[in-house]
Design an enzyme around this catalytic site. Structure first.
Site, PDB file in Angstrom:
ATOM      1  N   CYS A  95     -24.048  20.150  38.254  1.00 21.84           N
ATOM      2  CA  CYS A  95     -24.645  21.184  39.674  1.00 21.84           C
ATOM      3  C   CYS A  95     -26.482  21.621  38.937  1.00 21.84           C
ATOM      4  O   CYS A  95     -26.558  21.987  37.998  1.00 21.84           O
ATOM      5  CB  CYS A  95     -24.098  22.345  39.198  1.00 21.84           C
ATOM      6  SG  CYS A  95     -24.745  23.543  40.744  1.00 21.84           S
ATOM      7  N   CYS A 153     -26.803  25.075  38.797  1.00 18.89           N
ATOM      8  CA  CYS A 153     -26.629  26.068  38.309  1.00 18.89           C
ATOM      9  C   CYS A 153     -27.634  26.367  36.906  1.00 18.89           C
ATOM     10  O   CYS A 153     -28.489  25.785  36.902  1.00 18.89           O
ATOM     11  CB  CYS A 153     -25.477  25.372  37.096  1.00 18.89           C
ATOM     12  SG  CYS A 153     -23.496  25.711  38.244  1.00 18.89           S
ATOM     13  N   HIS A 169     -20.903  29.184  39.412  1.00 15.27           N
ATOM     14  CA  HIS A 169     -20.653  28.072  40.302  1.00 15.27           C
ATOM     15  C   HIS A 169     -19.271  29.187  40.822  1.00 15.27           C
ATOM     16  O   HIS A 169     -19.163  28.238  42.278  1.00 15.27           O
ATOM     17  CB  HIS A 169     -20.515  26.634  39.636  1.00 15.27           C
ATOM     18  CG  HIS A 169     -20.429  24.798  39.992  1.00 15.27           C
ATOM     19  ND1 HIS A 169     -21.141  24.937  41.067  1.00 15.27           N
ATOM     20  CD2 HIS A 169     -19.184  24.559  40.239  1.00 15.27           C
ATOM     21  CE1 HIS A 169     -21.348  23.726  41.734  1.00 15.27           C
ATOM     22  NE2 HIS A 169     -19.928  23.657  41.036  1.00 15.27           N
ATOM     23  N   ASN A 178     -25.414  28.297  54.408  1.00 16.67           N
ATOM     24  CA  ASN A 178     -24.417  27.701  55.003  1.00 16.67           C
ATOM     25  C   ASN A 178     -23.171  27.224  54.228  1.00 16.67           C
ATOM     26  O   ASN A 178     -23.410  26.509  53.090  1.00 16.67           O
ATOM     27  CB  ASN A 178     -24.974  26.335  54.674  1.00 16.67           C
ATOM     28  CG  ASN A 178     -25.473  25.605  56.024  1.00 16.67           C
ATOM     29  OD1 ASN A 178     -24.981  26.616  57.674  1.00 16.67           O
ATOM     30  ND2 ASN A 178     -26.454  25.023  56.649  1.00 16.67           N
ATOM     31  N   SER A 209     -24.519  20.893  51.510  1.00 16.35           N
ATOM     32  CA  SER A 209     -24.273  19.976  49.788  1.00 16.35           C
ATOM     33  C   SER A 209     -23.730  19.984  48.666  1.00 16.35           C
ATOM     34  O   SER A 209     -23.667  20.138  47.856  1.00 16.35           O
ATOM     35  CB  SER A 209     -26.017  19.372  50.451  1.00 16.35           C
ATOM     36  OG  SER A 209     -26.630  20.919  49.479  1.00 16.35           O
ATOM     37  N   HIS A 234     -21.913  25.337  44.989  1.00 12.82           N
ATOM     38  CA  HIS A 234     -22.541  26.570  43.778  1.00 12.82           C
ATOM     39  C   HIS A 234     -22.960  27.529  45.351  1.00 12.82           C
ATOM     40  O   HIS A 234     -23.833  27.309  45.957  1.00 12.82           O
ATOM     41  CB  HIS A 234     -24.103  26.127  43.531  1.00 12.82           C
ATOM     42  CG  HIS A 234     -24.273  27.007  42.103  1.00 12.82           C
ATOM     43  ND1 HIS A 234     -23.672  27.008  41.032  1.00 12.82           N
ATOM     44  CD2 HIS A 234     -25.228  28.766  42.779  1.00 12.82           C
ATOM     45  CE1 HIS A 234     -24.271  28.222  40.577  1.00 12.82           C
ATOM     46  NE2 HIS A 234     -24.672  29.366  40.600  1.00 12.82           N
ATOM     47  N   HIS A 258     -25.429  30.152  47.088  1.00 12.81           N
ATOM     48  CA  HIS A 258     -26.295  29.718  47.618  1.00 12.81           C
ATOM     49  C   HIS A 258     -26.029  29.958  48.839  1.00 12.81           C
ATOM     50  O   HIS A 258     -25.584  29.730  50.320  1.00 12.81           O
ATOM     51  CB  HIS A 258     -26.629  28.604  47.527  1.00 12.81           C
ATOM     52  CG  HIS A 258     -26.814  27.176  47.934  1.00 12.81           C
ATOM     53  ND1 HIS A 258     -25.300  26.989  47.851  1.00 12.81           N
ATOM     54  CD2 HIS A 258     -27.467  27.203  48.868  1.00 12.81           C
ATOM     55  CE1 HIS A 258     -25.736  25.788  48.644  1.00 12.81           C
ATOM     56  NE2 HIS A 258     -26.511  25.442  48.582  1.00 12.81           N
ATOM     57  N   GLN A 262     -30.402  29.867  51.903  1.00 15.67           N
ATOM     58  CA  GLN A 262     -31.824  29.932  51.789  1.00 15.67           C
ATOM     59  C   GLN A 262     -32.263  30.246  52.393  1.00 15.67           C
ATOM     60  O   GLN A 262     -31.973  31.390  53.471  1.00 15.67           O
ATOM     61  CB  GLN A 262     -31.341  28.198  53.133  1.00 15.67           C
ATOM     62  CG  GLN A 262     -30.842  27.154  52.088  1.00 15.67           C
ATOM     63  CD  GLN A 262     -30.872  25.853  52.826  1.00 15.67           C
ATOM     64  OE1 GLN A 262     -31.914  25.453  53.198  1.00 15.67           O
ATOM     65  NE2 GLN A 262     -30.175  25.312  53.026  1.00 15.67           N
TER      66      GLN A 262
HETATM   67  P1  H2U Z   1     -27.343  23.188  51.752  1.00 16.35           P
HETATM   68  O1  H2U Z   1     -26.586  23.776  50.490  1.00 16.35           O
HETATM   69  O2  H2U Z   1     -27.249  24.233  52.282  1.00 16.35           O
HETATM   70  O3  H2U Z   1     -28.049  22.476  52.220  1.00 16.35           O
HETATM   71  O4  H2U Z   1     -29.060  23.769  50.369  1.00 16.35           O
HETATM   72  C1  H2U Z   1     -29.064  23.833  49.126  1.00 16.35           C
HETATM   73  C2  H2U Z   1     -30.204  22.862  50.253  1.00 16.35           C
HETATM   74  O5  H2U Z   1     -31.133  22.749  48.138  1.00 16.35           O
HETATM   75  C3  H2U Z   1     -30.835  22.419  50.307  1.00 16.35           C
HETATM   76  O6  H2U Z   1     -31.867  22.710  51.166  1.00 16.35           O
HETATM   77  C4  H2U Z   1     -32.790  21.996  47.533  1.00 16.35           C
HETATM   78  C5  H2U Z   1     -31.561  21.280  49.085  1.00 16.35           C
HETATM   79  O7  H2U Z   1     -33.070  20.728  49.688  1.00 16.35           O
HETATM   80  N1  H2U Z   1     -31.944  21.699  46.693  1.00 16.35           N
HETATM   81  C6  H2U Z   1     -33.025  21.152  45.837  1.00 16.35           C
HETATM   82  O8  H2U Z   1     -33.971  22.184  45.883  1.00 16.35           O
HETATM   83  N2  H2U Z   1     -33.155  21.017  44.360  1.00 16.35           N
HETATM   84  C7  H2U Z   1     -32.251  20.490  44.344  1.00 16.35           C
HETATM   85  O9  H2U Z   1     -32.305  20.409  42.787  1.00 16.35           O
HETATM   86  C8  H2U Z   1     -30.887  20.469  44.588  1.00 16.35           C
HETATM   87  C9  H2U Z   1     -30.884  21.015  46.111  1.00 16.35           C
END
Ligand code: H2U
Length: 349
Positions: free
Chosen positions: A52, A55, A115, A155, A163, A166, A168, A170
């Site tokens: 992940c 993590c 996680h 989200n 995506s 975990h 989180h 934004q």
């Molecule tokens: P979402 O799962 O809501 O897309 O948010 C994950 C965010 O984490 C996504 O905007 C960022 C992605 O750009 N991210 C990083 O900044 N670094 C990473 O290594 C993976 C994901």
């Protein structure tokens, strides 16, 4: 002629925050569904996943190593939608081809090192740390002279395009007011200038009298299904006191906010006994160094699910071309959510 009944007859409702109307078709909630079903993601995650990106101690996609964090962890998004860089730009007056550069900062906020958790399964104290982190970010990001608005959001769930499971959220901070916030501000301001009171304070007072759209309430916050909700189980957290932004919250209010965040997300998980997907976010005063007595702190939850963990509501067709439409009425949704247990279903099994 039959007497109008809002639980049976099609009608339109006005959303005073966005100055929009929505169509409610309560008689249609029983229509059969042979369309798309979402797959339920199996929720058997380890406490730490070595693959992940979020993590503690792991390397992110660009190779940067996360700190060995123990509660909340914030980092600048490696794939930011907005950039801080200032560019030279000459504006040309072209009303049908308007364009302007936009600057901003995007951050990722990991809610917990664990996680396998999500907000409803976290302790209230841990959620309070998330709220504290949001406060710190609002102050830090808002202190940049080019940042006028800080959008805090989450989200949750792959159905919402998230995506990574975990826990989180934004934060996108930027120079302009994004469209939804701009519309909300215009409505709040027009109401405040006319009545010298907060639109949401007046709305909340009336909702508390009517009670039929209230889902949860504590000393400082209320969760309700807005009268004008478009998503089947859409809710809004509104502060009882009229204040404009997250840093105006007292310590007691911060704890009450964390409690009610847990409360509504537990109910959501309990609805279909699944990790309930949604997009949620705080709407609050801009950080543009101007006084905003019209703003009233609130948080929206927009969940996509309709009738089960696998059937979601699509905002397509008429919604894209006409206006948002819902089947089950906001009062019915509020009752369903209100009647759900306050203990997470996993703790009962
Ligand atoms: P979402 O799962 O809501 O897309 O948010 C994950 C965010 O984490 C996504 O905007 C960022 C992605 O750009 N991210 C990083 O900044 N670094 C990473 O290594 C993976 C994901």
């Amino acid at each position: 002629m039959t007497q109008f009944n809002h639980n049976e007859h099609p009608h339109r409702r006005y959303n005073p925050l966005l100055d929009e109307w929505i169509l409610v078709s309560p008689h249609r909630a029983k229509r059969p569904w042979q369309g798309q079903k979402e797959t339920i993601s199996q929720d058997h995650r380890p406490e730490h996943d070595k693959d992940c990106y979020l993590c503690a101690g792991n390397h992110r996609a660009n190779g940067v190593q996360n700190l060995d964090y123990t509660d909340c962890y914030v980092f600048e998004n490696d794939f930011s939608a907005l950039l801080q860089e200032e560019v030279n730009f000459e504006s040309k007056e072209q009303s049908l081809f308007q364009l302007k550069p936009e600057r901003g900062i995007n951050k990722v906020v990991c809610f917990s090192p664990k996680h396998n958790l999500t907000l409803p399964e976290m302790e209230v104290d841990a959620i309070e740390k998330v709220v504290q982190t949001w406060k710190e970010q609002y102050i830090e990001l808002g202190s940049h002279d080019f940042i006028n608005y800080v959008q805090i959001f989450e989200n949750k769930g792959s159905v919402m395009g998230c995506s990574n499971p975990h826990p989180h959220g934004q934060i996108w901070a930027q120079s302009s007011l994004p469209t939804q916030v701009d519309k909300t501000q215009k409505s709040l301001r027009a109401y405040y200038e006319k009545n010298k009171t907060s639109l949401l304070k007046d709305y909340l007072d009336q909702e508390l009298k009517q009670q039929n759209r209230i889902v949860l309430e504590n000393e400082h916050f209320v969760v309700l299904v807005p009268f004008w909700a478009t998503w089947p189980y859409e809710t809004m957290i509104i502060s009882k006191r009229h204040f404009g932004n997250i840093i105006a919250m007292s310590n007691e209010e911060t704890k009450a906010f964390a409690e009610i965040l847990k409360g509504i997300t537990v109910k959501y998980d309990n609805l279909f006994e699944t990790s309930f997907p949604y997009s949620s976010g705080i709407h609050q005063a801009p950080t543009d160094r101007v006084s905003h007595p019209e703003w009233h702190f609130h948080m929206h939850f927009y969940p996509p699910l309709l009738r089960s963990a696998t059937v979601k509501k699509f905002m397509v067709g008429y919604e894209m071309l006409g206006e948002a439409q819902r089947d089950i009425s906001p009062e019915q949704s509020a009752k369903i959510l209100r009647d759900l247990p306050n203990i997470h279903y996993k703790q009962n099994h």
